[in-house]
Design an enzyme around this catalytic site. Structure first.
Site, PDB file in Angstrom:
ATOM      1  N   HIS A 392       0.529  -0.844   0.451  1.00 11.24           N
ATOM      2  CA  HIS A 392      -0.007  -0.171   0.559  1.00 11.24           C
ATOM      3  C   HIS A 392       0.598   1.094   0.090  1.00 11.24           C
ATOM      4  CE1 HIS A 392       0.167   1.280   3.959  1.00 11.24           C
ATOM      5  NE2 HIS A 392       0.808   0.639   4.625  1.00 11.24           N
ATOM      6  N   CYS A 393       0.518   2.069  -0.786  1.00  8.14           N
ATOM      7  CA  CYS A 393       1.198   3.188  -0.874  1.00  8.14           C
ATOM      8  C   CYS A 393      -0.383   4.218  -0.152  1.00  8.14           C
ATOM      9  CB  CYS A 393       1.834   4.579  -2.162  1.00  8.14           C
ATOM     10  SG  CYS A 393       0.123   3.711  -2.942  1.00  8.14           S
ATOM     11  N   LYS A 394      -0.623   5.883  -0.756  1.00  2.00           N
ATOM     12  CA  LYS A 394      -1.744   6.742  -0.192  1.00  2.00           C
ATOM     13  C   LYS A 394      -2.597   6.150  -0.404  1.00  2.00           C
ATOM     14  CE  LYS A 394      -2.586  11.390   0.490  1.00  2.00           C
ATOM     15  NZ  LYS A 394      -2.559  12.740   0.222  1.00  2.00           N
TER      16      LYS A 394
END
Length: 1049
Positions: A392-394
């Site tokens: 995941h990232c933002k």
């Protein structure tokens, strides 16, 4: 986005509904103390604070001693709101809303508590702060979430909540905040329906406490209540946007595409849905007020796609920060590993999951490629442990998506396009930024290079070429092995110069390109850079070609091209050579495959010149070079070594791809084994050229294209030749310069041993074509020395190398007999002998015609033609054409010699004309002998491999057949013998009985002794014909070894 995790609890729990505990009693002082501290597990973004689902621990310390500096005033406001609650109640979500008053701050707070049946019950509170800096808050609205609660997007940047006849509209300050509110409210409504919290029931009674606490100003209360009538604080669209009638479907599709693009490019924390709709209207140039409901629904769908983790592979999820903060979802999906590809988001549950952090921002300048290897291993660790990993990232759009694409490329060997399309299909919002896309492209090249190390194109293509059709054209890249410095041969600088058609070969050190007018295509130009070994081998291939192919300008090797071609096919995917040189190309290409030398290819032209002067350097640089212990003996094919220390005939015929020095130069009839089994590198090339040219003069009609397919015979010195090839006047190399021919009469009659060594060791290329042509053309009167020397060579090579070459020589004969070729060739050659020589027809194109232009008229001496009879007589039969192929291929071999060619020119010219004449005639019969004995079919050679002993059974019978066919079984063209051993020649009784009378033998012995003595005299190697007397600056190492060599001889 500002992420604030306030003193997270180390013991999180998955039970979202167990936030309140029965042991916490209202009014308890201890609990009151606990409630004075702020929760340790709130996940904050701009405008929203989400309670990370904790277990049995209450919302902890209510006082935030060190609020996060980048979270704005939300942490302080959250602390105040928590203190406002009862101790048993907890905040699930706080979302900041728009306000009609600039200084007023409003929050919609979802509060949950345990009901009468220990179930989760939720209400909405409207909390007002008079200002951002206010340390106190008041309640302005209380809304119970009954089972009939409905939530709708209003299309104006907010959503409405209606229940029990009441409706309130909430407009969060950002899309991100609205999305988090919708998520929490959706779950709360689901809980109310599941437990049937019908309006007016006993559930949610505790909400009356907060109703009694409503103490906001009336203006604030009016704002909470009046919002149900408020359409929007957004002004109408500008008048410049004129409504355009559009088809519903087309418009909706366009809206979907544009909306997705806008939402992926906007920071959803800092824009509202109204702003998104404004941007959408600007891009579409139309008023979308009627479609605002559709836009909101699509926005919600896109938010859901962005928020929901996407299952990319069975063990890999791709998601956003919200997914990483949803403990229930993580545990429900079986995620145990979390790869956090952000710098601004912390790890939410460090005690519960295995985390790996790649601390980068979503910027084009970010170097994400450097982390993909560690990310790959982390994801595979989850796979090995039969678990799942969330990357995941933002937003799950750029950084994490790029990492997953890179993982797919490495894990499955996919190209970038396939991996990108696959991930985008699984998660449609995937969109790496431009910098990450460039890095992915670079990563693709890195992975390709890694795969190439194990690719068959970087190895000898033995297996694949066996299945390749002979006439199937292959590009130059199919067979160009990598040079030691990693450069494909076709890209070497001096190879590029050689690509000009019609130019003489500029390549040094036993290599040259077959660049002729008939080889114009890039395939031929690039692919025909080869190592020329013995013309005898070329003749073998030519002999095996049918007559129909001989007449074609672009002939291709036939299926039964013979031993050499079989080996070539095993080594190369090389299928479209032109004319007779087609087979030459294959033989030579095999030589190149075996003999690529590290230094030979890596050196600059000056270093290449040194190699021309220094055969030891050549040997050291060549994979095909003999061991040092064998160098002296290899001068003339190791005439006196009965059992050379080479491994076996099979090893030689099937050299390993590695090209070990011993194995690649073994004594056998393998076309790739130049040193021992083949003709002497010096003599055959001296002889082959005049033989070929005389033959070509008498059989021009049958071979119209053989000349053009071979490089010109007269080549400038190594240095000038390179210059010529690159210059416009390179064509001058086609004609024999006077300076090239004249010194041949003036140079001392000495051939340095270093030249012979170099010739037999590495060059295997015809060395002295031009001098032989010049000298051979004049002395044709005395035929006796010719026979003498031929007998000399034949008998000498028969005796000492009986065990070494007869076995191999007869091996092929046995296979020839299996193929029915010996009998056929015998009959045809017998008939050839009886055919008279035709007058020379008009000259043909190509090097042969240029060559004969330089040959004096004596070359048409009937005696000479008679001496060459079996080879040069034209015939319509297929075997006649094949027999003619031998001298032509000899000619091609001598024409395409490398730079060492010139050194021998100078010293060869020192031979007496008689001697030159005799040695020129010597190989004619033995050439056919070589062709016959080595033209076994490609298929039959497999039966010979590893069984060299079989050939001894029929040695005498085969020799007899050859003699009856008018061929000598002498070895000059077969065994790469060297003139350096002439002093110790002996005769075999078979050859004496076949072709010699006592006087001939005596004369030939005298000639041999004299020639051997002057051959033993070392001398510096001249650099070009014009400087024949100029000694080389560095004596060849072979010269230093002359004492041991002389002792051996």
């Amino acid at each position: 986005m500002a992420l604030v995790t306030l003193q997270r609890s180390p013991t999180p729990s998955a039970a979202s509904s167990s936030a309140s505990n029965s042991e916490l009693e209202a009014g308890s002082e201890e609990d009151r103390k606990l409630n004075l501290s702020l929760s340790e597990s709130f996940f904050m973004v701009k405008g929203a604070a989400l309670f990370l689902q904790q277990g049995s621990s209450p919302q902890g310390q209510r006082s935030l001693q060190h609020p996060h500096k980048h979270a704005g005033d939300l942490p302080q406001h959250l602390q105040v709101m928590i203190n406002l609650l009862r101790c048993e109640d907890r905040i699930k979500l706080a979302v900041r809303l728009e306000s009609a008053w600039a200084d007023r701050v409003r929050y919609m707070v979802v509060v949950y508590s345990s009901g009468r049946q220990d179930t989760e019950e939720n209400i909405l509170l409207g909390v007002d702060f008079s200002s951002k800096e206010s340390k106190s808050c008041t309640i302005g609205m209380v809304l119970r979430l009954w089972s009939d609660t409905k939530i709708h997007l209003d299309g104006d940047g907010g959503f409405s909540v209606s229940t029990a006849g009441r409706m309130h509209i909430f407009k969060p300050v950002s899309v991100q905040a609205m999305w988090s509110a919708l998520q929490v409210l959706h779950k709360a409504c689901e809980v109310a329906r599941r437990h049937n919290y019908f309006p007016g029931g006993v559930a949610l009674i505790w909400a009356t406490y907060y109703e009694s606490c409503i103490s906001s100003e009336q203006s604030c209360i009016n704002e909470w209540n009046a919002m149900q009538d408020l359409e929007s604080t957004r002004p109408d669209s500008p008048a410049l946007f004129v409504d355009k009638p559009t088809e519903g479907e087309r418009t909706e599709r366009l809206i979907k595409a544009k909306l997705r693009s806008i939402m992926m490019s906007q920071d959803l924390e800092n824009v509202t849905s109204k702003e998104i709709r404004n941007e959408l209207e600007k891009q579409m140039n139309c008023n979308l007020k009627e479609l605002k409901e559709f836009i909101d629904n699509e926005m919600l769908l896109i938010l859901g796609q962005m928020d929901k983790p996407s299952l990319i592979f069975d063990h890999l999820y791709l998601g956003s920060e919200w997914n990483a903060s949803n403990l229930e979802e993580l545990q429900g999906s079986g995620v145990d590993y979390i790869l956090n590809v952000t710098r601004e988001i912390d790890n939410f549950f460090p005690g519960l999951f295995a985390y790996h952090n790649i601390r980068v921002y979503d910027e084009e300048t970010t170097d994400l490629l450097a982390h993909w290897n560690e990310a790959y291993h982390f994801i595979n660790k989850a796979k090995r442990n039969h678990s799942k990993c969330l990357v995941h990232c933002k937003m799950g759009v750029s950084r994490s998506a790029s990492t997953v694409i890179a993982y797919a490329m490495k894990e499955f060997g996919w190209p970038l396009e396939k991996a990108y399309n696959y991930v985008k299909q699984k998660r449609s919002i995937t969109r790496p930024n431009a910098g990450f896309m460039r890095q992915l492209s670079e990563y693709e090249g890195i992975l390709d290079a890694s795969k190439q190390r194990h690719n068959k194109l970087w190895r000898q293509q033995t297996d694949s070429s066996l299945q390749q059709p002979v006439d199937d054209p292959a590009g130059p890249g199919d067979f160009l092995p990598e040079t030691p410095d990693g450069t494909p041969e076709s890209q070497l600088p001096f190879l590029d110069d050689a690509a000009q058609p019609g130019l003489g070969p500029p390549l040094p050190c036993c290599f040259r390109r077959l660049s002729d007018p008939l080889l114009p295509s890039p395939e031929d130009e690039t692919g025909s850079l080869v190592h020329l070994e013995d013309p005898e081998r070329e003749a073998l291939l030519e002999e095996a070609a049918p007559p129909a192919e001989v007449h074609r300008p672009a002939r291709q090797p036939q299926q039964g091209s013979g031993l050499c071609e079989k080996d070539v096919k095993k080594k190369l995917e090389f299928g479209s050579p032109k004319g007779r040189s087609g087979s030459l190309l294959q033989v030579e290409e095999t030589e190149r495959e075996e003999g690529l030398g590290a230094g030979r290819w890596g050196q600059l032209p000056t270093q290449l010149d040194q190699n021309l002067l220094n055969s030891e350097n050549l040997n050291n640089n060549s994979k095909r070079s003999c061991p040092n212990g064998m160098e002296d003996d290899a001068i003339f094919g190791i005439l006196n070594k009965v059992k050379p220390s080479y491994k076996s005939c099979a090893d030689c015929m099937y050299p390993t791809a590695s090209g070990a020095p011993e194995a690649s130069r073994e004594r056998c009839e393998d076309p790739n084994a130049p040193a021992i089994c083949t003709q002497p590198a010096f003599l055959p090339h001296i002889t082959s050229s005049p033989v070929a040219h005389l033959a070509s003069r008498s059989r021009v009609p049958e071979k119209p294209a053989s000349g053009p397919t071979e490089p010109p015979p007269f080549l400038p010195p190594a240095g000038s030749r390179r210059a010529d090839t690159s210059g416009p006047g390179a064509g001058a190399a086609l004609e024999p310069p006077a300076s090239l021919l004249e010194p041949s009469r003036e140079t001392p009659k000495v051939l340095p041993k270093s030249l012979l060594l170099k010739n037999s060791h590495c060059d295997k290329n015809p060395p002295s074509t031009e001098v032989v042509i010049k000298e051979e053309s004049s002395p044709k009167k005395d035929m006796k020395p010719a026979k003498d020397l031929r007998l000399l060579f034949s008998n000498e090579s028969e005796k000492p190398t009986t065990n070494s070459y007869l076995m191999q020589h007869q091996e092929s004969i046995i296979q020839l007999q299996k193929a029915g070729l010996v009998r056929k060739h015998t009959k045809e050659l017998e008939r050839l002998k009886s055919v008279p020589a035709d007058p020379a027809p008009p000259s043909r194109d190509g090097p042969a015609s240029r060559l004969e232009a330089s040959i004096p008229e004596e070359s048409q001496d009937p005696a000479a033609l008679h001496e060459l009879g079996p080879l040069v007589m034209p015939s319509q039969a297929g075997s006649d054409e094949k027999s003619e192929a031998a001298p032509a291929s000899l000619e091609g071999g001598s024409l395409k010699s490398p730079p060492p060619f010139f050194y021998r020119l100078d010293h060869t010219s020192s031979f007496s004309k008689d001697f030159l004449k005799t040695i020129c005639y010597t190989p004619t019969s033995s050439s056919m002998s070589s062709n016959l004995t080595r033209s076994s079919s490609s298929d039959s050679i497999h039966s010979v491999r590893g069984k060299p002993g079989l050939v001894k059974q029929r040695t005498q019978e085969i020799e007899t057949r050859l003699r009856l066919a008018g061929l000598t079984v002498s070895s000059p063209l077969k065994r790469s013998h060297s003139l350096a051993k002439l002093g110790s020649l002996t005769f075999s009784t078979e050859d004496l009985s076949s072709e010699a009378d006592p006087s001939t033998v005596a004369d030939s012995q005298d000639t041999t002794l004299s020639e051997s003595s002057f051959l033993h005299e070392p001398q510096g190697t001249p650099r070009d014909p014009a400087a024949t007397s100029k000694p080389s600056g560095k004596p060849a190492p072979e010269n230093l070894k002359s004492p041991s060599w002389m002792s051996k001889s």
